[in-house]
Design a protein around this motif. Structure first.
Motif, PDB file in Angstrom:
ATOM      1  N   ASN B 226     -11.932   1.993  -0.180  1.00  7.10           N
ATOM      2  CA  ASN B 226     -11.284   1.204  -0.707  1.00  7.10           C
ATOM      3  C   ASN B 226      -9.646   1.336  -0.146  1.00  7.10           C
ATOM      4  O   ASN B 226      -8.759   1.964  -0.861  1.00  7.10           O
ATOM      5  CB  ASN B 226     -11.025   2.281  -2.121  1.00  7.10           C
ATOM      6  CG  ASN B 226     -11.262   3.585  -1.919  1.00  7.10           C
ATOM      7  OD1 ASN B 226     -12.460   4.260  -2.965  1.00  7.10           O
ATOM      8  ND2 ASN B 226     -10.209   3.878  -1.058  1.00  7.10           N
ATOM      9  N   HIS B 228      -7.293  -1.033  -0.712  1.00 13.90           N
ATOM     10  CA  HIS B 228      -5.885  -0.224  -1.370  1.00 13.90           C
ATOM     11  C   HIS B 228      -5.504   0.588  -1.901  1.00 13.90           C
ATOM     12  O   HIS B 228      -4.257   0.978  -2.458  1.00 13.90           O
ATOM     13  CB  HIS B 228      -5.937  -2.013  -2.649  1.00 13.90           C
ATOM     14  CG  HIS B 228      -6.080  -2.713  -2.150  1.00 13.90           C
ATOM     15  ND1 HIS B 228      -6.921  -3.714  -1.533  1.00 13.90           N
ATOM     16  CD2 HIS B 228      -4.748  -3.826  -2.601  1.00 13.90           C
ATOM     17  CE1 HIS B 228      -6.287  -4.829  -1.482  1.00 13.90           C
ATOM     18  NE2 HIS B 228      -5.712  -5.354  -1.846  1.00 13.90           N
ATOM     19  N   ARG B 231      -3.898   2.425  -0.051  1.00 18.79           N
ATOM     20  CA  ARG B 231      -2.399   2.576   0.552  1.00 18.79           C
ATOM     21  C   ARG B 231      -1.180   2.630  -0.735  1.00 18.79           C
ATOM     22  O   ARG B 231      -0.391   3.215  -0.602  1.00 18.79           O
ATOM     23  CB  ARG B 231      -1.333   0.809   0.554  1.00 18.79           C
ATOM     24  CG  ARG B 231      -0.696   0.383   0.726  1.00 18.79           C
ATOM     25  CD  ARG B 231      -0.790  -1.479   0.296  1.00 18.79           C
ATOM     26  NE  ARG B 231      -1.121  -2.130  -0.195  1.00 18.79           N
ATOM     27  CZ  ARG B 231      -0.738  -2.869  -0.714  1.00 18.79           C
ATOM     28  NH1 ARG B 231      -0.160  -3.595   0.346  1.00 18.79           N
ATOM     29  NH2 ARG B 231      -0.543  -3.903  -2.094  1.00 18.79           N
ATOM     30  N   LEU B 232      -2.168   2.509  -2.059  1.00 20.28           N
ATOM     31  CA  LEU B 232      -0.741   3.214  -2.983  1.00 20.28           C
ATOM     32  C   LEU B 232      -0.485   4.476  -3.173  1.00 20.28           C
ATOM     33  O   LEU B 232       0.084   5.139  -3.228  1.00 20.28           O
ATOM     34  CB  LEU B 232      -2.084   2.966  -4.594  1.00 20.28           C
ATOM     35  CG  LEU B 232      -1.080   2.936  -6.041  1.00 20.28           C
ATOM     36  CD1 LEU B 232       0.298   2.713  -5.815  1.00 20.28           C
ATOM     37  CD2 LEU B 232      -2.247   2.608  -6.637  1.00 20.28           C
ATOM     38  N   GLU B 243       4.841  -0.561  -0.908  1.00 27.85           N
ATOM     39  CA  GLU B 243       3.237  -0.843  -0.498  1.00 27.85           C
ATOM     40  C   GLU B 243       3.619  -2.349   0.758  1.00 27.85           C
ATOM     41  O   GLU B 243       3.172  -2.502   1.168  1.00 27.85           O
ATOM     42  CB  GLU B 243       3.112  -1.051  -1.767  1.00 27.85           C
ATOM     43  CG  GLU B 243       2.055  -0.092  -2.815  1.00 27.85           C
ATOM     44  CD  GLU B 243       1.770  -0.823  -3.861  1.00 27.85           C
ATOM     45  OE1 GLU B 243       1.826  -0.347  -5.238  1.00 27.85           O
ATOM     46  OE2 GLU B 243       0.088  -0.673  -3.679  1.00 27.85           O
ATOM     47  N   ARG B 247       0.262  -1.737   5.477  1.00 28.35           N
ATOM     48  CA  ARG B 247      -1.333  -2.464   5.435  1.00 28.35           C
ATOM     49  C   ARG B 247      -2.127  -1.237   5.965  1.00 28.35           C
ATOM     50  O   ARG B 247      -1.599  -0.865   6.434  1.00 28.35           O
ATOM     51  CB  ARG B 247      -0.358  -3.359   6.301  1.00 28.35           C
ATOM     52  CG  ARG B 247      -2.005  -4.009   6.655  1.00 28.35           C
ATOM     53  CD  ARG B 247      -1.849  -5.038   7.608  1.00 28.35           C
ATOM     54  NE  ARG B 247      -2.656  -5.940   8.053  1.00 28.35           N
ATOM     55  CZ  ARG B 247      -3.110  -6.438   9.193  1.00 28.35           C
ATOM     56  NH1 ARG B 247      -2.381  -6.616  10.614  1.00 28.35           N
ATOM     57  NH2 ARG B 247      -4.493  -6.531   9.614  1.00 28.35           N
ATOM     58  N   GLY B 502     -11.667  -7.687  -3.328  1.00 32.76           N
ATOM     59  CA  GLY B 502     -10.465  -6.895  -3.357  1.00 32.76           C
ATOM     60  C   GLY B 502     -12.338  -5.085  -2.884  1.00 32.76           C
ATOM     61  O   GLY B 502     -11.602  -4.050  -3.223  1.00 32.76           O
ATOM     62  N   THR B 536      -5.222  -4.873   3.062  1.00 29.09           N
ATOM     63  CA  THR B 536      -4.535  -4.946   2.131  1.00 29.09           C
ATOM     64  C   THR B 536      -3.289  -6.147   2.853  1.00 29.09           C
ATOM     65  O   THR B 536      -3.024  -6.856   1.124  1.00 29.09           O
ATOM     66  CB  THR B 536      -3.461  -3.656   1.869  1.00 29.09           C
ATOM     67  OG1 THR B 536      -2.819  -3.773   3.107  1.00 29.09           O
ATOM     68  CG2 THR B 536      -4.203  -2.374   1.646  1.00 29.09           C
ATOM     69  N   THR B 539      -6.123  -9.276   0.540  1.00 30.76           N
ATOM     70  CA  THR B 539      -6.892  -9.839  -0.361  1.00 30.76           C
ATOM     71  C   THR B 539      -6.143  -9.380  -1.303  1.00 30.76           C
ATOM     72  O   THR B 539      -4.886  -8.216  -0.991  1.00 30.76           O
ATOM     73  CB  THR B 539      -7.286  -8.580   0.067  1.00 30.76           C
ATOM     74  OG1 THR B 539      -7.425  -6.997   0.400  1.00 30.76           O
ATOM     75  CG2 THR B 539      -9.590  -8.946   1.150  1.00 30.76           C
ATOM     76  N   MET B 541      -4.954  -6.804  -4.773  1.00 30.70           N
ATOM     77  CA  MET B 541      -4.568  -5.621  -4.876  1.00 30.70           C
ATOM     78  C   MET B 541      -6.375  -5.278  -5.434  1.00 30.70           C
ATOM     79  O   MET B 541      -6.474  -5.789  -6.796  1.00 30.70           O
ATOM     80  CB  MET B 541      -3.684  -5.059  -6.465  1.00 30.70           C
ATOM     81  CG  MET B 541      -4.109  -4.308  -6.819  1.00 30.70           C
ATOM     82  SD  MET B 541      -3.580  -2.408  -5.391  1.00 30.70           S
ATOM     83  CE  MET B 541      -3.686  -1.037  -6.138  1.00 30.70           C
TER      84      MET B 541
END
Lengths: 261, 791
Positions: B226, B228, B231-232, B243, B247, B502, B536, B539, B541
Motif C-alpha cells: 500500500n 499511498h 507515503r501518508l 505528500e 513519491r 489504488g 503514488t 495512481t 490515493m
C-alpha cells in the motif's frame, strides 16, 4: 563475507600444498562453508577448492568394494552407486537437487554434522576414509559433533565401502531443515551387523551395539522389538525431546532392518 | 462452454510471463545512480540499556559515508500506529513511542541500534563490526501471562505495566453471557494457543530512498502492499515531508501476506538518509534480518467456553485471549485481536450471547501484526475447535451439530456488531460432503489401518469479514484512516484504456482479473486494458491491498469509474449517431441505436473525445478520463465448509494430509483459475500453520527459530497430491452491496484450514483409542507422539 584468496588446484598434491598456508580452508561443495562465510562466521585467508581435482571424483567398483572419490557429489553417488542401493538411495535423499548437485561425500564426512546422513552410512557400513596421507576406519574417524580424526589440512580423497549383503537407511526428517532428526543405517555383511545412528546424539553419529548384538543372531525387526536406548545423551531441541529421539531410534532401526530384508 | 474472456473466464495470468522469465521489476532490481548502501547494526539482546555506543572508529573505515544512531533521530517522529483501541473501561490503549533507531534502549532482538551507510554493502558491514556497543541487559519479557503479573519487568518504563489494552466486546453482553453459561445444560471449555508465525514472503523487504536536490523531491521505492499509506504515514508522521514532495513506489512485489502492509523503520531511514546525504540509499533485507524485523503474525493464547442447551443449541460463547503485540505497536496491530477477531466470534452460527475479552500485551519480541487472515483465523480456530470438542463430549455428529446451529436467514445481525448480508451455509456444507464421499471414509480408514496408520476426518466451517471496510464504521472502531479504494480509468484516443488503481497486486493477479471486468463492461478485448498500480505519482490515493479487499473494494471503484466513462461515451455516441442518449446501447465494443442498424465503434467514439471536431463541446468536455472512490457500505462475508483426511503414524507421530476439500462461497467469481490458486495457496499456508510453522523465543527473548533450519515452511510434499486436493467455489451467494457481487478469496484458505487439520488429527487419534482433547499447533511429529503417549 570477508574477502579471501581462492585457489583451484587440479591435483591432490597441489591441494595439500595450498592448504599449508596459514588459515587456509578446503572447500568441497560449500554447502556448509559458504553459508558460514556469508554470515561472517569464518574468516579464512584462503579457500582451496577441491572441485577441480579429477582424481577425487567418481564411483568405481573393485570386487566387493565400492570406492567413491571424496569430491563426488551426492547426485553422482545417487546415480552411480547402484551396486550399493542403500547408499545410492541415501545420497538421493540428501537435501534438495541444488544441494545434491554441489555437496560432496568428502565434504559431508569432513564436516561431520551430527544430523548429516553420510556419517551414518560410513559408520553403518564400516567404510574406510581415505585421505591424502592415510586410511582411517570409520570406527576411528568420527569423534563427536563436528569432530573427526582429520589433521589440519588433511583431505578426504576417497571413501571405500565394503558392499554389504543387506543394508538400508531410514531417515526421519527434521521438519524445517530436512536433515535427520534421527537417521539409522543398518547393514549385514562380511563384518557382521552394524547399526549406526545419526541426528540423535549429543555425541554425533554412533553405533547402537545392543541392537547389533540382537540382530547378529536374528536379522529381523522382531529381534529388536523390545530394545530401547536411554534418552540421557540424546539431543533435545524445539523439534523433539531426548525421549522422542530415543524412541525414534528404535522405530527407525526396526524399519531399516525390515527394509533391508 | 466456459467463457474465454470477461467475467467468469480463466484468463491466463498475464503478469506471469514477466515473473517466470525473469523480467519482473522488483525493488531490489532498482538501482539509482550513485546510490550508497546501508547495513543496520541490530540488537542481539532482547532488552537492555545502551550504555555505550561509539561509532568513531567505524566512521573512519574505508567507504563509510556516515553512521547514524538514535541521536540523529531525536527530532524525528516515531513510527505511527494506524488504529486506536478503546478498552472496556473507556480508556484508550497505551501507545509507546516507536523510534526509527533505538533511543537509548533496545526492546527486541533485531531492533536497529545504528545504521552504517557506505559506498558498498561489504564496507558497511565491515564498519558495523567496528562499532563499539555495550548493552546493560535487562530481564526479557517473553511469556504473556508473566508479563501481566504484578511487578513484572516493564517493556516500556514510561508505561505503568505491559498491558496495552483490556478490551471487552460487547461489554454490555457480559452479564447475559455469564448468565447463559451458568444456566446451560452443557459447557465445553478449551484452552489453546494460536502459534506465532513469520510470514516469509519469497521476496524479503527492500527499500531505496532517493532525493533530488534540484526539486527537493524525495522518492521511496519499497516492497509495500500500500504505497499511498506509506507515503501518508511516513510523510506526515515520521519525516515531515508533505505528500506532494514525496513519491512512494511499490513495483513488482514478491508476496506480502500482510507483513508488507506496515510502515517500517528501514523505509523511513532510507528516505531520511537520502535527503540528509543528498544520495540514494539502498537496503535489502537478508532472510535472517527478515525473521527479526518483519512483523510476525498470530500469537494468541485463548480460553474459550461454548455453552449449549439440552437440545444442543449454542446459547453462549465466551472467550478470553492474550494477544502478543511485541515490543512496539506495528501499524495495524491493535485492530487484529479486536475488530478483526471479536467481530467474527459468531462464526456461521446463531449463538445469541457472545462476549470476547482480549488483553493485548507488550513483550520483548518483534512486533506482531496482520498476517493472512489477521484475527479471523484466530477466531475461527478457537470456535471450530471448541465446537468439535463439544460434539465429541456430547456424542453427536460434528456435521449435524454445526448444521443445527447455522444461521439461515439473511441479513443477520450478530451479537458482535456485524451484519451478514448473505450466505448459504448448508449449501457449502452439502457441496463439501458431496465432494468428500463421507460414506466411503470407513473403507478409507480401514485401508490406512492396514498400513499401521490412523486415519482421521476433520470438518470445519468458517466465515470471514472481507472487503475491508466501511470507513465510517471503522472510524468509530478506532481506525485512523478511511478504507475506501480508488481508480482512474483513462481511455486513450485509439480506444485502449489504462486503469490506475489504488489496489496493489503482489501475487493476486490484478493485472489479469481487473481487465476481465472492463472487458465485460465495454466489450473490448482484455488486452486493450492495462493496469497501473503501485506508484503514488500515477495512481489516485488508495488504501492498498489486504483483507481480501482488492476486487470487492478496488474493483468496485474501477467499475464506478468505468460507468462514468460509459455514460460519457454514450453521450458522445448519441451525438455521432444523431440519436437520443437513452436509445444508445453498448455491446461488444459497439454503440448502436436501439431498434435501428445505426452503430459506431468504441474506438471511433474514443477518438472523437480526443479529436473533438464533430463533438458536443457545449455539453461535455473533451477527453475520456474518470476517477471514482468507492467506500463499501458493509464488509463482505465469504464462508465455506472444509474437510481434511489425515493419516497419523502412531509410532512416530508424523501426520500426512491425504485429502483436502474446500467448498467456498465467494459470491461471484471473476477468474476461477486465480481464485483456485488463491485458495490452494491459502490452504498451504494454513497447513503450514497447523503442522509446521512455529516462531519460538526462549526465555531470554532470543529467537530460536531464526532461519529455515528451524522454522519449517510448507513444501510441495507436505501438501496432498493435486488429485486429492479439491477446491470448489460453485456455491455462490453474491454480495448484495457491491456492484460485482464479489466477496474476496485471498484469505479463506488460511482461515478455514488450520482447525480442519487439527480436527482431523484428533479424530485419527481417537480412532486409535487415544483420548486426546487438543493438540496445539503446529502438530509436529514430536507433539503428536507426546500426545499419544500422554507426555
Amino acid at each position: 563475507m570477508y574477502s579471501f584468496d581462492i585457489e583451484r588446484p587440479t591435483s591432490v598434491a597441489d591441494a595439500v600444498a595450498a592448504l599449508g598456508a596459514d588459515e587456509a580452508l578446503a572447500l568441497g561443495g560449500g554447502q556448509t562453508l559458504i553459508p558460514t562465510l556469508k554470515q561472517r562466521l569464518a574468516s579464512p585467508s584462503k579457500l582451496v577448492s577441491l572441485s577441480g581435482i579429477a582424481e577425487m571424483k567418481g564411483v568405481s567398483q573393485d570386487g566387493n568394494t565400492l570406492r567413491i572419490g571424496g569430491g563426488t557429489t551426492h547426485a553422482s553417488v545417487a546415480r552411480e552407486a547402484g551396486a550399493f542401493p542403500a547408499l545410492a538411495a541415501l545420497a538421493g535423499n540428501i537435501g534438495d537437487p541444488a544441494v545434491r548437485n554441489r555437496g560432496t561425500i568428502g565434504g559431508s564426512l569432513a564436516n561431520n554434522d551430527p544430523s548429516a546422513c553420510y556419517p551414518a552410512a560410513a559408520l553403518g557400513a564400516g567404510a574406510m576414509i581415505v585421505t591424502d596421507r592415510r586410511e582411517i576406519a570409520a570406527d576411528d574417524y568420527f569423534q563427536g559433533m563436528f569432530a573427526t580424526a582429520l589433521e589440519e589440512g588433511e583431505i578426504i580423497t576417497a571413501v571405500t565401502f565394503p558392499i554389504p549383503a543387506k543394508a538400508a537407511y531410514m531417515k526421519f526428517e527434521q521438519p524445517a531443515s530436512r536433515f535427520a532428526l534421527v537417521g539409522v543405517f543398518v547393514s549385514q555383511g562380511d563384518a557382521g551387523v552394524r547399526v549406526a545412528v545419526t541426528g540423535a546424539s549429543e555425541g554425533g553419529v554412533f553405533r547402537w551395539s545392543a541392537a547389533e548384538e540382537a540382530l547378529s543372531g536374528n536379522f529381523s525387526a522382531d529381534a529388536i522389538s523390545g530394545l530401547s536406548l536411554p534418552a540421557d545423551d540424546m539431543i533435545a531441541d524445539l523439534h523433539g525431546t531426548a525421549a522422542y529421539r530415543a524412541h525414534l531410534v528404535s522405530v527407525m532401526t526396526r524399519r531399516a532392518v525390515a527394509a533391508a530384508g | 462452454m466456459p467463457k474465454d474472456h470477461g467475467i467468469g473466464a480463466s484468463s491466463k495470468r498475464r503478469e506471469d510471463v514477466r515473473f517466470l522469465t525473469g523480467a519482473g521489476n522488483y525493488t531490489d532490481d532498482i538501482n539509482v545512480h550513485g546510490q550508497a548502501y546501508v547495513h543496520f547494526l541490530r540488537s542481539d539482546a532482547a532488552h537492555g540499556t545502551i550504555s555505550n555506543l561509539d561509532t568513531s572508529e567505524a566512521a573512519r573505515m574505508p567507504g563509510v559515508v556516515r553512521i547514524f544512531t538514535g541521536a540523529d533521530f531525536e527530532g524525528v517522529g516515531g513510527l505511527p500506529c494506524g488504529w486506536q483501541v478503546t478498552d472496556r473501561h473507556g480508556e484508550v490503549m497505551k501507545e509507546p513511542a516507536h523510534p526509527v533507531l533505538a533511543q537509548g534502549k533496545v526492546r527486541h532482538v533485531g531492533e536497529i541500534i545504528a545504521a552504517v551507510v557506505a559506498d558498498t554493502l561489504e564496507q558497511a558491514r565491515d564498519a558495523a563490526e567496528a562499532i563499539v556497543v555495550d548493552i546493560d541487559e535487562l530481564p526479557a519479557v517473553v511469556d504473556m501471562k508473566a508479563a501481566l503479573e504484578e511487578g513484572a519487568t516493564r517493556v516500556h518504563d514510561d508505561l505503568a505495566d505491559n498491558l496495552c489494552y483490556d478490551w471487552g466486546f460487547v461489554e454490555e453482553n457480559k452479564g447475559a453471557v455469564e448468565e447463559a453459561i451458568a444456566n446451560a445444560a452443557h459447557v465445553t471449555t478449551l484452552e489453546l494457543v494460536n502459534n506465532r508465525l513469520v510470514a516469509n514472503p519469497m521476496e524479503p523487504r527492500v527499500a531505496v530512498g532517493d532525493f533530488e536536490r534540484g526539486t527537493g523531491n524525495s522518492t521511496l521505492y519499497t516492497t509495500s502492499q500500500n504505497p499511498h499509506v506509506i507515503r501518508l504515514l511516513m510523510g506526515a508522521f515520521v519525516l515531515g515531508i508533505p505528500e506532494h514532495k514525496l513519491r512512494v513506489v511499490a513495483p513488482d512485489v514478491g508476496g506480502g501476506f500482510g507483513t508488507k502492509i506496515f510502515h517500517y523503520a528501514e523505509e523511513a531511514f532510507c528516505t531520511f538518509a537520502a535527503k540528509a546525504l543528498n544520495r540514494a540509499v539502498k537496503w535489502t533485507s537478508t532472510r535472517s534480518e527478515a525473521f527479526m524485523s518483519d512483523a510476525h503474525g498470530r500469537d494468541h493464547v485463548t480460553r474459550i467456553e461454548l455453552a449449549l442447551d439440552a437440545d444442543n443449541n449454542f446459547v453462549a460463547v465466551r472467550t478470553e485471549t492474550l494477544a502478543n503485540m511485541g515490543a512496539y505497536l506495528s501499524t495495524f496491530a491493535p485492530s487484529v485481536p479486536t475488530w478483526l477477531h471479536g467481530t467474527l466470534m459468531a462464526g456461521n452460527y446463531k449463538t445469541p450471547n457472545i462476549y470476547v475479552n482480549v488483553k493485548a500485551v507488550f513483550t520483548n519480541t518483534v512486533p506482531v501484526d496482520a498476517y493472512r487472515g489477521a484475527g479471523r483465523p484466530e477466531a475461527t480456530f478457537q470456535l471450530e475447535r471448541v465446537i468439535d470438542k463439544a460434539a465429541r463430549e456430547l456424542g453427536v455428529d460434528p456435521v449435524e451439530l454445526r448444521r443445527q446451529n447455522f444461521i439461515t436467514e439473511f441479513p443477520y445481525a450478530t451479537p458482535v456488531a456485524v451484519e451478514y448480508d448473505t450466505g448459504d451455509y448448508h449449501a457449502t456444507m452439502d457441496k463439501m460432503l458431496e465432494l468428500l464421499d463421507r460414506d466411503g471414509f470407513a473403507a478409507r480408514r480401514k485401508e490406512s489401518e492396514a498400513k499401521g496408520k490412523l486415519r482421521g476426518l476433520g470438518i470445519n466451517c468458517f466465515i470471514e469479514a472481507c472487503g475491508i471496510a466501511p470507513s465510517n464504521l471503522v472510524g468509530q472502531l478506532g481506525a485512523r484512516a478511511g478504507l475506501y479504494e480508488s481508480a482512474t480509468v483513462r481511455v486513450n484516443a485509439t480506444g485502449g484504456l489504462v486503469v490506475m488503481t489504488g489496489s496493489h497486486s503482489h501475487g493476486q493477479g490484478h493485472e489479469t482479473s481487473f481487465p476481465q471486468v472492463i472487458s465485460e463492461m465495454i466489450g473490448i478485448p482484455e488486452d486493450q486494458v492495462e493496469i497501473v498500480h503501485g506508484d503514488t505519482a500515477n495512481t489516485p490515493m488508495g488504501m492498498g491491498t489486504y483483507g481480501s479487499r482488492s476486487l470487492a473494494v478496488g474493483g468496485s471503484a474501477m467499475v464506478r469509474a468505468a460507468e462514468k466513462i460509459i455514460n460519457k461515451t454514450k453521450k458522445i455516441a448519441a451525438h455521432l449517431l444523431e440519436a437520443a442518449e437513452a436509445d444508445i446501447e453498448l455491446k461488444d465494443g459497439t454503440f448502436s441505436v436501439a431498434g435501428t442498424d445505426k452503430s459506431v465503434a468504441w474506438g471511433d467514439v474514443c477518438l472523437a473525445a480526443y479529436v473533438p471536431h464533430n463533438y458536443p463541446l457545449e455539453d461535455i468536455e473533451p477527453g475520456l478520463e474518470e476517477t471514482a472512490f468507492y467506500d463499501p457500505s458493509n464488509f463482505t462475508y465469504p464462508a465455506g465448509a472444509y474437510a481434511c483426511e489425515v493419516e497419523v503414524d502412531p509410532e512416530t507421530g508424523h501426520v500426512s494430509i491425504e485429502r483436502f476439500i474446500s467448498a467456498d462461497d465467494f459470491g461471484n467469481v471473476v477468474n476461477p483459475m486465480i481464485v483456485e490458486g488463491q485458495v490452494h495457496g491459502g490452504i498451504a499456508q494454513g497447513i503450514g500453520q497447523a503442522l509446521l510453522e512455529n516462531c519460538v523465543y526462549d526465555e531470554n527473548g532470543q529467537l530460536v527459530s531464526a532461519s529455515y533450519m528451524d522454522y519449517a515452511m510448507p513444501r510441495a510434499d507436505d501438501l496432498p497430491h493435486m488429485a486429492s486436493y479439491t477446491v470448489d467455489h460453485s456455491c455462490q451467494t453474491p454480495c448484495t452491496h457491491n456492484p460485482l457481487g464479489v466477496k474476496g478469496c485471498g484469505e479463506a484458505g488460511a482461515i478455514g484450514s488450520p482447525p480442519t487439520v487439527i480436527n482431523a488429527i484428533l479424530d485419527a487419534l481417537h480412532s486409535g483409542g487415544h483420548k486426546v482433547d487438543h493438540i496445539d499447533m503446529p502438530a509436529t511429529p514430536a507433539r503428536v507422539w507426546a500426545a499419544i503417549n500422554g507426555q
